[in-house]
Write a protein that holds these residues in place. Structure first.
Motif, PDB file in Angstrom:
ATOM      1  N   ASN A 182     -15.052   5.617   4.897  1.00 26.28           N
ATOM      2  CA  ASN A 182     -14.297   4.385   4.646  1.00 26.28           C
ATOM      3  C   ASN A 182     -15.264   3.221   4.478  1.00 26.28           C
ATOM      4  OD1 ASN A 182     -15.124   4.044   7.265  1.00 26.28           O
ATOM      5  ND2 ASN A 182     -13.085   3.846   8.135  1.00 26.28           N
ATOM      6  N   ILE A 183     -14.753   2.113   3.994  1.00 27.36           N
ATOM      7  CA  ILE A 183     -15.566   0.928   3.745  1.00 27.36           C
ATOM      8  C   ILE A 183     -14.851  -0.285   4.303  1.00 27.36           C
ATOM      9  CG2 ILE A 183     -16.537  -0.598   1.985  1.00 27.36           C
ATOM     10  CD1 ILE A 183     -16.854   1.745   0.160  1.00 27.36           C
ATOM     11  N   MET A 186     -15.247   5.487  -2.410  1.00 26.66           N
ATOM     12  CA  MET A 186     -14.107   6.163  -1.803  1.00 26.66           C
ATOM     13  C   MET A 186     -13.470   7.159  -2.768  1.00 26.66           C
ATOM     14  SD  MET A 186     -13.918   4.997   1.285  1.00 26.66           S
ATOM     15  CE  MET A 186     -15.695   5.319   1.095  1.00 26.66           C
ATOM     16  N   LYS A 187     -13.505   6.839  -4.036  1.00 27.20           N
ATOM     17  CA  LYS A 187     -12.898   7.732  -5.029  1.00 27.20           C
ATOM     18  C   LYS A 187     -13.707   9.011  -5.207  1.00 27.20           C
ATOM     19  CE  LYS A 187     -10.301   4.193  -7.453  1.00 27.20           C
ATOM     20  NZ  LYS A 187      -9.933   3.562  -8.723  1.00 27.20           N
ATOM     21  N   THR A 201      -7.939   9.155  -9.546  1.00 30.59           N
ATOM     22  CA  THR A 201      -8.250   8.963  -8.126  1.00 30.59           C
ATOM     23  C   THR A 201      -7.814   7.579  -7.679  1.00 30.59           C
ATOM     24  OG1 THR A 201     -10.498   8.305  -8.807  1.00 30.59           O
ATOM     25  CG2 THR A 201     -10.185  10.586  -8.071  1.00 30.59           C
ATOM     26  N   THR A 202      -7.555   7.446  -6.385  1.00 23.72           N
ATOM     27  CA  THR A 202      -7.068   6.182  -5.845  1.00 23.72           C
ATOM     28  C   THR A 202      -7.808   5.826  -4.552  1.00 23.72           C
ATOM     29  OG1 THR A 202      -5.329   7.214  -4.507  1.00 23.72           O
ATOM     30  CG2 THR A 202      -4.766   6.639  -6.783  1.00 23.72           C
ATOM     31  N   VAL A 203      -7.552   4.614  -4.108  1.00 25.55           N
ATOM     32  CA  VAL A 203      -8.101   4.110  -2.851  1.00 25.55           C
ATOM     33  C   VAL A 203      -6.966   3.518  -2.030  1.00 25.55           C
ATOM     34  CG1 VAL A 203      -9.629   2.399  -1.785  1.00 25.55           C
ATOM     35  CG2 VAL A 203     -10.360   3.602  -3.842  1.00 25.55           C
ATOM     36  N   ARG A 204      -6.946   3.830  -0.743  1.00 22.91           N
ATOM     37  CA  ARG A 204      -5.995   3.183   0.171  1.00 22.91           C
ATOM     38  C   ARG A 204      -6.651   1.935   0.747  1.00 22.91           C
ATOM     39  NH1 ARG A 204      -4.717   8.597   2.165  1.00 22.91           N
ATOM     40  NH2 ARG A 204      -2.565   9.152   1.624  1.00 22.91           N
ATOM     41  N   VAL A 205      -5.869   0.876   0.884  1.00 25.01           N
ATOM     42  CA  VAL A 205      -6.380  -0.353   1.494  1.00 25.01           C
ATOM     43  C   VAL A 205      -5.404  -0.822   2.568  1.00 25.01           C
ATOM     44  CG1 VAL A 205      -7.597  -1.057  -0.600  1.00 25.01           C
ATOM     45  CG2 VAL A 205      -5.269  -1.850  -0.217  1.00 25.01           C
ATOM     46  N   THR A 206      -5.932  -1.494   3.559  1.00 17.74           N
ATOM     47  CA  THR A 206      -5.076  -2.046   4.606  1.00 17.74           C
ATOM     48  C   THR A 206      -4.231  -3.182   4.020  1.00 17.74           C
ATOM     49  OG1 THR A 206      -6.979  -3.391   5.290  1.00 17.74           O
ATOM     50  CG2 THR A 206      -6.507  -1.408   6.568  1.00 17.74           C
ATOM     51  N   SER A 207      -3.091  -3.442   4.626  1.00 15.89           N
ATOM     52  CA  SER A 207      -2.151  -4.431   4.107  1.00 15.89           C
ATOM     53  C   SER A 207      -2.695  -5.852   4.267  1.00 15.89           C
ATOM     54  CB  SER A 207      -0.812  -4.309   4.832  1.00 15.89           C
ATOM     55  OG  SER A 207      -0.964  -4.610   6.209  1.00 15.89           O
ATOM     56  N   ALA A 208      -2.058  -6.778   3.567  1.00 15.16           N
ATOM     57  CA  ALA A 208      -2.504  -8.169   3.583  1.00 15.16           C
ATOM     58  C   ALA A 208      -2.398  -8.791   4.973  1.00 15.16           C
ATOM     59  CB  ALA A 208      -1.696  -8.985   2.575  1.00 15.16           C
TER      60      ALA A 208
END
Length: 370
Positions: A92-93, A307-308, A67-74
């Protein structure tokens, strides 16, 4: 102007001002959402995720999903409204930006670090799986993982070089490299005995032990944080990170692009175990999970566990293998229909999968809120 009209106008202007502030004013937060989940026993992008040759393999059923998590870019800048929405949303968190990108880390730097961790997790997954199955023939060596730009080692050492010794002292663990270098004062020379990466790669291809060493002398420079104590102080460095590389008794390839970080280690290891044993680990069940893994098979915690579990359940998972240190957090908000199974080692996970496959789930070690 009547007082009532003036009050309404003032209130409207205030509301418009607040709306503008909420939309235009950035806040130092980032967002995490459920990412893709991939069956390590299946295919991704048209080819098997796990490809094994040179050893007998067996058919598998069911799912062992990483499983993975998407994150917003830097460089993503969240506004106040987006932050409030994220705090209220279930899937979402919102976390401080520095949690994902500490010390001003760029998107490129983060991606590079994640790629290196992902590569290392694959190596450790292979080692842990073969140890779990008592398959001999794994050979381990200390290598140069990265070389810092504009650092003393640049152009002298290269990623993939095998480090045999430092100042004539044999290197057995990657931590030995830092210990031996930091015995010097900044500005002193340190001698690395290495097998160059090209020769090492050729030996690995032939499943031979790398040979043919050469000595490389590097002058150390000052850095600000001692890796042994964590304190800010002057200490010598050459500008490399050391890691482990392995030679395996047969080919095990993990084909999964566009994924980073170390958290898929456990599920890769279990997928390898399943393919190398005649018994069907899952019994056709849909099991997902996460967790780092080391060469000894110990499972470590990861980020974004909430999230996973959401992402896994949305895809149909019934059971989720959860690192022990993530259990308390994950158990606070478990998606309906998902059972969180606590694991500390790959052996724990294999035993739990055996119980799941046989329908003997009453005594599974489940995660609980502390």
């Amino acid at each position: 102007m009547p007082r009532r009209t003036a009050t309404m106008l003032a209130s409207t202007l205030m509301l418009i001002t607040l709306l503008c502030v909420g939309v235009l004013y950035p806040v130092p937060y980032s967002e995490m959402t459920p990412g893709p989940t991939v069956n390590t026993l299946g295919e991704h992008g048209g080819e098997p995720v796990l490809q094994i040759s040179g050893h007998k393999t067996y058919p598998t059923t069911g799912h062992l999903n990483m499983t993975t998590v998407r994150v917003t870019s830097a460089d993503y800048r969240m506004n106040m409204f987006q932050a409030v929405y994220g705090w209220l949303a279930h899937d979402n968190i919102v976390v401080p930006h520095d949690t994902l990108y500490p010390d001003g880390k760029t998107e490129e730097q983060s991606s590079q670090e994640n790629a290196e961790e992902f590569s290392q997790s694959q190596e450790s997954a292979k080692v842990a799986a073969l140890k779990e199955l008592d398959i001999p023939g794994v050979k381990t060596r200390v290598v140069v993982s990265t070389v810092g730009k504009d650092r003393p080692a640049e152009g002298k050492l290269h990623a993939g070089d095998v480090i045999k010794a430092v100042d004539g002292v044999e290197v057995k663990e990657f931590a030995d490299v830092s210990k031996l270098v930091t015995k010097h004062k900044a500005g002193e020379d340190v001698v690395f005995t290495i097998v160059p990466a090209k020769e090492a790669a050729a030996a690995e291809k032939n499943r031979e032990e790398p040979a043919g060493t050469e000595d490389v002398t590097i002058t150390t420079e000052k850095a600000g944080r001692n890796p042994q104590t964590g304190k800010m102080e002057d200490y010598p460095v050459v500008g490399i990170t050391a890691g482990l590389d392995h030679t395996f008794p047969f080919n095990i390839d993990i084909k999964l692009a566009d994924v980073g970080g170390p958290s898929a280690g456990l599920m890769f290891a279990l997928g390898i175990v399943d393919k190398l044993t005649p018994d069907d680990l899952t019994g056709g069940k849909f099991v997902a999970g996460t967790g780092t893994i080391d060469d000894a098979g110990k499972v470590g915690p990861i980020g974004g566990i909430e999230m996973k579990t959401v992402g896994a359940r949305e895809k149909g998972a019934e059971y989720f293998l959860t690192p022990e240190d993530n259990c308390a957090s994950a158990a606070k908000d478990v998606p309906d229909g998902l059972t969180l199974v606590k694991v500390k080692t790959i052996d724990d996970a294999v035993k739990s999968l055996d119980a799941i496959s046989k329908g003997k789930t009453a005594d599974l070690p489940q995660c609980k809120v502390k």
